[in-house]
Write a protein that holds these residues in place. Structure first.
Motif, mmCIF file in Angstrom:
data_model
loop_
_atom_site.group_PDB
_atom_site.id
_atom_site.type_symbol
_atom_site.label_atom_id
_atom_site.label_comp_id
_atom_site.label_asym_id
_atom_site.label_seq_id
_atom_site.Cartn_x
_atom_site.Cartn_y
_atom_site.Cartn_z
ATOM 1 N N PRO B 94 0.835 -1.206 0.000
ATOM 2 C CA PRO B 94 0.000 0.000 0.000
ATOM 3 C C PRO B 94 0.869 1.255 0.000
ATOM 4 C CG PRO B 94 0.061 -0.952 2.179
ATOM 5 C CD PRO B 94 0.981 -1.770 1.334
ATOM 6 N N PHE B 95 0.892 1.947 -1.147
ATOM 7 C CA PHE B 95 1.739 3.138 -1.239
ATOM 8 C C PHE B 95 1.074 4.314 -0.537
ATOM 9 C CE2 PHE B 95 3.069 0.442 -4.675
ATOM 10 C CZ PHE B 95 4.428 0.500 -4.571
ATOM 11 N N ALA B 96 -0.236 4.379 -0.652
ATOM 12 C CA ALA B 96 -1.013 5.434 -0.004
ATOM 13 C C ALA B 96 -2.444 4.909 0.034
ATOM 14 C CB ALA B 96 -0.917 6.728 -0.802
ATOM 15 N N PRO B 97 -3.335 5.538 0.809
ATOM 16 C CA PRO B 97 -4.724 5.052 0.801
ATOM 17 C C PRO B 97 -5.279 5.083 -0.616
ATOM 18 C CG PRO B 97 -4.451 6.831 2.379
ATOM 19 C CD PRO B 97 -3.134 6.643 1.731
ATOM 20 N N GLY B 98 -5.685 3.946 -1.129
ATOM 21 C CA GLY B 98 -6.246 3.893 -2.479
ATOM 22 C C GLY B 98 -5.235 3.491 -3.530
ATOM 23 N N ILE B 99 -3.947 3.696 -3.291
ATOM 24 C CA ILE B 99 -2.947 3.299 -4.289
ATOM 25 C C ILE B 99 -2.395 1.940 -3.894
ATOM 26 C CG2 ILE B 99 -0.899 4.006 -5.561
ATOM 27 C CD1 ILE B 99 -1.427 6.815 -4.732
ATOM 28 N N ILE B 100 -3.149 0.922 -4.210
ATOM 29 C CA ILE B 100 -2.738 -0.448 -3.927
ATOM 30 C C ILE B 100 -3.478 -1.327 -4.920
ATOM 31 C CG2 ILE B 100 -4.523 -0.592 -2.138
ATOM 32 C CD1 ILE B 100 -2.768 -2.651 -0.728
ATOM 33 N N ILE B 101 -2.808 -2.365 -5.397
ATOM 34 C CA ILE B 101 -3.442 -3.204 -6.419
ATOM 35 C C ILE B 101 -4.387 -4.198 -5.771
ATOM 36 C CG2 ILE B 101 -3.017 -4.900 -8.224
ATOM 37 C CD1 ILE B 101 -0.321 -3.470 -8.663
ATOM 38 N N ILE B 240 12.194 -3.970 -0.295
ATOM 39 C CA ILE B 240 12.564 -4.054 1.120
ATOM 40 C C ILE B 240 12.413 -2.669 1.765
ATOM 41 C CG2 ILE B 240 14.464 -4.512 2.699
ATOM 42 C CD1 ILE B 240 13.383 -7.035 1.651
ATOM 43 N N SER B 241 12.799 -1.614 1.031
ATOM 44 C CA SER B 241 12.645 -0.268 1.590
ATOM 45 C C SER B 241 11.171 0.049 1.821
ATOM 46 C CB SER B 241 13.257 0.759 0.646
ATOM 47 O OG SER B 241 14.584 0.444 0.395
ATOM 48 N N CYS B 242 10.323 -0.328 0.864
ATOM 49 C CA CYS B 242 8.873 -0.133 1.029
ATOM 50 C C CYS B 242 8.389 -0.865 2.275
ATOM 51 C CB CYS B 242 8.116 -0.685 -0.171
ATOM 52 S SG CYS B 242 8.249 0.294 -1.640
ATOM 53 N N LEU B 243 8.855 -2.111 2.446
ATOM 54 C CA LEU B 243 8.373 -2.912 3.573
ATOM 55 C C LEU B 243 8.823 -2.303 4.895
ATOM 56 C CD1 LEU B 243 8.756 -6.597 2.433
ATOM 57 C CD2 LEU B 243 6.689 -5.297 2.800
ATOM 58 N N PHE B 248 7.566 -0.495 9.877
ATOM 59 C CA PHE B 248 8.183 0.103 11.061
ATOM 60 C C PHE B 248 8.089 1.622 11.118
ATOM 61 C CE2 PHE B 248 10.371 -3.944 10.449
ATOM 62 C CZ PHE B 248 10.198 -4.506 11.689
ATOM 63 N N PHE B 249 7.853 2.266 9.967
ATOM 64 C CA PHE B 249 7.904 3.719 9.979
ATOM 65 C C PHE B 249 6.593 4.366 9.539
ATOM 66 C CE2 PHE B 249 12.235 2.595 10.359
ATOM 67 C CZ PHE B 249 12.781 3.599 11.135
ATOM 68 N N GLY B 250 5.509 3.652 9.763
ATOM 69 C CA GLY B 250 4.198 4.268 9.571
ATOM 70 C C GLY B 250 3.796 4.541 8.139
ATOM 71 N N GLY B 251 4.394 3.866 7.180
ATOM 72 C CA GLY B 251 3.936 3.957 5.790
ATOM 73 C C GLY B 251 3.723 5.377 5.321
ATOM 74 N N ILE B 260 1.332 10.034 -0.302
ATOM 75 C CA ILE B 260 2.266 9.363 -1.210
ATOM 76 C C ILE B 260 3.655 9.991 -1.113
ATOM 77 C CG2 ILE B 260 1.553 10.798 -3.188
ATOM 78 C CD1 ILE B 260 2.444 7.112 -3.468
ATOM 79 N N VAL B 261 3.692 11.301 -0.868
ATOM 80 C CA VAL B 261 4.993 11.983 -0.756
ATOM 81 C C VAL B 261 5.739 11.491 0.474
ATOM 82 C CG1 VAL B 261 6.107 14.213 -0.484
ATOM 83 C CG2 VAL B 261 4.159 13.990 -1.999
#
Lengths: 171, 317, 174
Positions: B94-101, B240-243, B248-251, B260-261
């Motif tokens: 999930p990159f941002a709310p709504g931006i997920i496949i 891995i950076s995304c994960l 751990f860092f609140g997405g 998204i920024v």
């Protein structure tokens, strides 16, 4: 573990260090006057070739990149018939310059000699000869040597006495 | 939570991930140069940005050679596997709310499963090349990735305990008050180390250690097949950076700026950290790597899980 | 969903058949991995995503990697392939084929008689799986864990190598 974190921190601090790269084509590096680069053959102040084709440079050359053939003009002045340096072999060690008794062969601060074809790196005498005396402006080998050549008889060189006339009985 | 136009999202994420992976080659070279007091590629285009393009053109036109002694089918499949598994993992990020496949409710397990399938790429590449260095690289990769996968999963279970879900979106929303890096600091460190080992990045690049194994498992690869390993590695770093960001860092959570920024800022920070690790640390010996994994990391991960579970139990009762 | 189910099933069956008929050990293992992945998809379609994920992580991702690892280390090569090909004679097929035919007949009979239990429609979450494992089936889990512990200790014991007391180990330091 602690040393690793310290290493990471020190490497991170390199972000604020000066970069050591010289941006070469935009920014020319300083080359000392005695830098050992492209080899040239210099001339006398009079404009004659300094090289006397003694072969000392070819003998000193560790990679055998110098080839020449000695010859003489009608007045007895020695000069190389051809003088060839293969720069694809040359290692710019400067031994030829040190061996040269007449200051003819000299290394210059120029290293930009890239070619697309290897044979183009073989320099002939016409390519090597420059029009000036190079690093030794006043020096003229034939003026200080005792050898007789056209336009300079025996005893006419600098600091040279007249030759002794063996046929006169007077001391 | 899933976006209204899944196909559009899919294409955008795919394009963005691949572009970013290609761009990372430039970022990595520039950053490494920065930390080694050099400049890196700065000739092609502004700041050397088009260097990547030039490299791509070069790699596409290289001869695509398959050694006659190689196991042809497996040799061709191996580079595809790494790209497919890593790209599949991006489906649940999930990159941002709504931006997920696909907002899968076992998203975390899906990512772990895909990363464990990624081992095959390396192992099969090493085996199919029929080259002793490639085989050694493949064997090393198998042993290394198997070992580090174990506590990679265990390190994440603490986060799962705290969030109460395998769903990546709900893990992010569970960090509204405090990022999980605070209660799960050990888990974070373990996951970071395991992530480096899992993507076979320096200092854990033993499967492709140049000084020992030529290029390890991809010694025999050339052209775009080699390029796929290359892009796969960078995609792995991004993943891995995304994960790390998500777990751990609140997405995407953060003030003022759009979600998204925030996500991209945090992600780029960890990508840069990966590159810093490469610039700073030497490669360990293989037996050191294995004993470090099994004798230090695994007990630590288990202890972390135990303590987290106990605290969670006391807290809830 | 039905199409997905049948496609995955077909893939699983074909991959398993391919696995059985391969002469090269690594190729056979690859087919087996594909078969396991297809089974994972079936689990997912049937509403058990947790089990599907575990299937991928544990079977396809861990156990099969170990198999591939061992086969790679053995480096079987051409002679082994020839030996395997000799083993795959038609006469070797008779007994397994008979057993498989019996199972197939049973399966067809079940399908024809219409006694098939309805497949789970509701999705089974990780939490429910955990509750079942550590509630209803606690003894099974404990037995499995004891078995695994036994295996671990045995492997440790077998892997333990005594350092031989040779001359080289007694290097005196000046």
């Amino acid at each position: 573990m602690l040393s690793m974190i310290r290493t990471i921190w020190y490497v991170f601090l390199h972000m604020f260090h000066r970069r050591v790269t010289v941006q070469y084509p935009d920014e020319q590096p300083y080359l000392a006057p005695r830098y050992r680069g492209r080899i040239i053959l210099s001339r006398d102040p009079d404009g004659g070739e300094r090289c006397v084709a003694c072969y000392l440079c070819a003998a000193a050359c560790p990679v055998d990149c110098i080839a020449l053939q000695a010859t003489e003009d009608s007045t007895g002045r020695r000069y190389p018939e051809f003088f060839r340096i293969n720069f694809s072999r040359c290692i710019f060690c400067g031994f030829c310059e040190e061996a040269c008794p007449t200051y003819a062969i000299q290394l210059t601060p120029d290293f930009e000699m890239s070619e697309y074809q290897r044979p183009n790196l073989v320099y002939e005498k016409e390519d090597l000869l420059i029009s000036g005396p190079g690093k030794y402006p006043g020096y003229n080998f034939w003026r200080v040597s005792g050898v007789q050549i056209g336009g300079k008889d025996k005893g006419e060189a600098e600091n040279e006495g007249r030759p002794v006339d063996l046929h006169s009985l007077l001391p | 939570m899933t976006s209204p136009y899944p196909i559009v999202t899919m294409i955008v994420i795919l394009a963005a991930a691949l572009t970013l992976a290609a761009g990372l080659i430039w970022v990595e070279r520039r950053l490494l140069a920065l930390w080694q007091d050099r400049y890196g590629p700065n000739r092609v285009g502004p700041f050397g940005l088009l260097q990547v393009l030039a490299d791509m053109i070069k790699i596409f036109f290289k001869e695509d050679w398959i050694p006659p002694f190689a196991d042809k089918a497996v040799f061709i499949v191996a580079p595809a596997v790494i790209l497919v598994t890593v790209l599949m993992s991006f489906a649940v990020v999930p990159f941002a709310p709504g931006i997920i496949i696909s907002d899968l409710n076992v998203g975390l397990l899906f990512v772990l499963g895909m990363s464990s399938l990624g081992v095959y790429s390396v192992v099969l590449a090493g085996w199919a090349s029929e080259n002793k260095y490639a085989l050694l690289g493949g064997v090393r990769a198998a042993a290394q990735m198997m070992s580090y996968e174990v506590f990679m999963g265990l390190a994440l279970m603490g986060v799962v305990l705290l969030a109460g879900s395998f769903n990546l979106t709900s893990i992010v929303t569970a960090q509204r008050h405090v990022w999980f890096v605070v209660p799960q600091f050990i888990g974070f460190v373990l996951f970071l180390i395991a992530g480096v080992a899992e993507t076979r990045r320096l200092p854990f690049d033993l499967p492709e250690a140049e000084s020992e194994l030529i290029a390890g498992f991809h010694s025999e690869y050339s052209g775009m097949k080699f390029g796929m390993f290359f892009v796969g590695e960078y995609l792995g770093v991004i993943l891995i950076s995304c994960l790390i960001t998500i777990l751990f860092f609140g997405g995407w959570l953060g003030p003022v700026l759009p979600p998204i920024v925030w996500f991209l800022i945090k992600m780029m920070f960890f990508i840069c950290f990966f590159i810093l690790l490469r610039a700073a640390l030497p490669r360990p010996r293989f037996d050191q790597l294995m004993s470090w994994g099994w004798k230090v990391m695994l007990p630590l991960a288990l202890a972390n899980l135990l303590v987290t579970g106990a605290v969670a139990l006391v807290w809830s009762s | 969903m039905t199409i997905v189910f049948y496609t995955a099933s077909a893939v699983a069956i074909i991959a398993t058949i391919l696995m059985l008929t391969r002469a090269n050990a690594v190729h056979a293992l690859l087919d087996l991995i594909v078969s396991l992945l297809a089974v994972a998809v079936i689990f997912f379609v049937l509403g058990a995503p947790f089990v599907a994920a575990l299937e991928v992580i544990i079977y396809a991702g861990a156990i099969m990697v170990l198999f591939v690892f061992v086969v790679m280390l053995l480096n079987l090569g051409e002679p082994a392939t020839r030996a395997e090909r000799a083993l795959l004679r038609p006469s070797m097929w008779i007994v397994p084929s008979v057993f498989a035919a019996i199972l197939l007949a049973e399966f067809i009979w079940l399908l024809v008689s219409g006694d098939v239990p309805p497949s789970a429609v509701a999705g089974i979450e990780a939490k429910e799986t955990g509750m079942a494992l550590f509630g209803q089936y606690l003894i099974g889990v404990e037995l499995a864990s004891m078995l695994l512990l036994g295996g671990l200790v045995a492997a440790y014991h077998l892997g333990w190598r005594k350092v031989p007391q040779t001359e080289a180990t007694h290097v005196s330091h000046p």
